[in-house]
Design an enzyme around this catalytic site. Structure first.
Site, short mmCIF file in Angstrom:
data_model
loop_
_atom_site.label_atom_id
_atom_site.label_comp_id
_atom_site.label_asym_id
_atom_site.label_seq_id
_atom_site.Cartn_x
_atom_site.Cartn_y
_atom_site.Cartn_z
N ARG A 139 0.84 -1.20 0.00
CA ARG A 139 0.00 0.00 0.00
C ARG A 139 0.88 1.25 0.00
NH1 ARG A 139 -4.66 0.06 4.35
NH2 ARG A 139 -5.34 1.79 3.04
N CYS A 199 -1.34 5.84 9.08
CA CYS A 199 -1.70 4.57 8.44
C CYS A 199 -2.81 4.85 7.45
CB CYS A 199 -2.11 3.54 9.49
SG CYS A 199 -3.51 4.05 10.51
#
Length: 278
Positions: A175, A233
């Site tokens: 990611r 995050c």
């Protein structure tokens, strides 16, 4: 800073007298819901706290899990029996993400003594702890949030920190690199951020690595020499676990709560892809 407690230590702390308040924060992105799991079996004395409604506000421009309304957060904590003069222990059934979000919220809001059950529910049952389906009544607490005890970043602050200090990206490496993005509209990372997946903070059994190992890990990523550290995050949940791991290692860190879900929703924010430089 108060950080973690082992299953054995919890058993001793909860045996007699007035034990710490115990909060069950089971949560998984996309489900299954934590409440039915709690009702099927939880650590005796635990009160279920829903991350989506108690530890986060409605999803929107500030991200998928922005800070909750402080009055609502305080009311939820008091319903769970949280008192300012009584320690709190929190747990989940994963890698400590949801429990760490509760830990961070309570510490940021001024509670002086909060710990995460190291290894969560699995560590408790592996130690031999029993579960119960009984939901015992809980006396109302008196906790009143007084925010600001832990450092907090907004998007501009995260961008600046990535230039002057160390901004850690707690998501999976793919990611960060922008190879996949299962939740947000744009793939990639904050320019200047360093990849540091949360899986590196725990052992195979889900317990945190020893403080020395964590310190070595974060030093290798650049958290040394008094460098200012921040973490983000996807939506400010797993990053809280990273802040907790840094605290275990003795390294203070700021949390960017809006995280990538806020950053990537703003078309004016730059996006980087690919591995981090050398």
């Amino acid at each position: 800073m108060d950080t973690i407690i082992t299953a054995k230590e919890w058993a001793s702390a909860s045996d007699g007298g007035q034990p710490p308040a115990l909060l069950d924060i089971r949560y998984r992105p996309g489900g299954p819901p934590g409440l039915p799991q709690y009702e099927a079996g939880h650590i005796p004395g635990a009160v279920f706290v829903d991350l989506e409604t108690a530890l986060a506000g409605p999803a929107g421009p500030r991200g998928r899990h922005p800070l909750p309304d402080l009055a609502e957060f305080g009311a939820a904590m008091r319903r769970a029996g949280v008192r300012s003069d009584r320690p709190v222990v929190v747990y989940d059934d994963g890698l400590g993400w949801a429990a760490a979000r509760a830990w961070w919220m309570l510490r940021w809001a001024g509670h002086p003594d909060v710990r995460v059950l190291d290894g969560g529910l699995a560590a408790w049952t592996a130690w031999g702890g029993r579960l119960t389906a009984e939901v015992a009544p809980v006396a109302e607490g008196d906790f009143e949030p007084e925010p600001g005890a832990l450092p907090l970043l907004d998007a501009d602050g995260a961008a600046q920190l990535a230039r002057r200090g160390l901004l850690l990206d707690a998501r999976a490496g793919e990611r960060y690199r922008g190879e996949v993005e299962p939740l947000d509209a744009v793939a990639g990372h904050v320019p200047g951020a360093v990849s540091a997946p949360t899986t590196g903070n725990v052992t195979a059994d889900g317990c945190f690595r020893p403080a020395g190992e964590l310190a070595e890990r974060f030093a290798a990523l650049g958290a040394s020499g008094g460098a200012e550290v921040g973490v983000y995050c996807g939506s400010g949940v797993s990053a809280a676990q990273q802040v907790l791991a840094l605290a275990i290692a003795g390294i203070p860190a700021s949390l960017y709560v809006g995280s990538w879900s806020e950053w990537s929703s703003d078309p004016g924010r730059p996006v980087a892809t690919g591995p981090q430089p050398g």
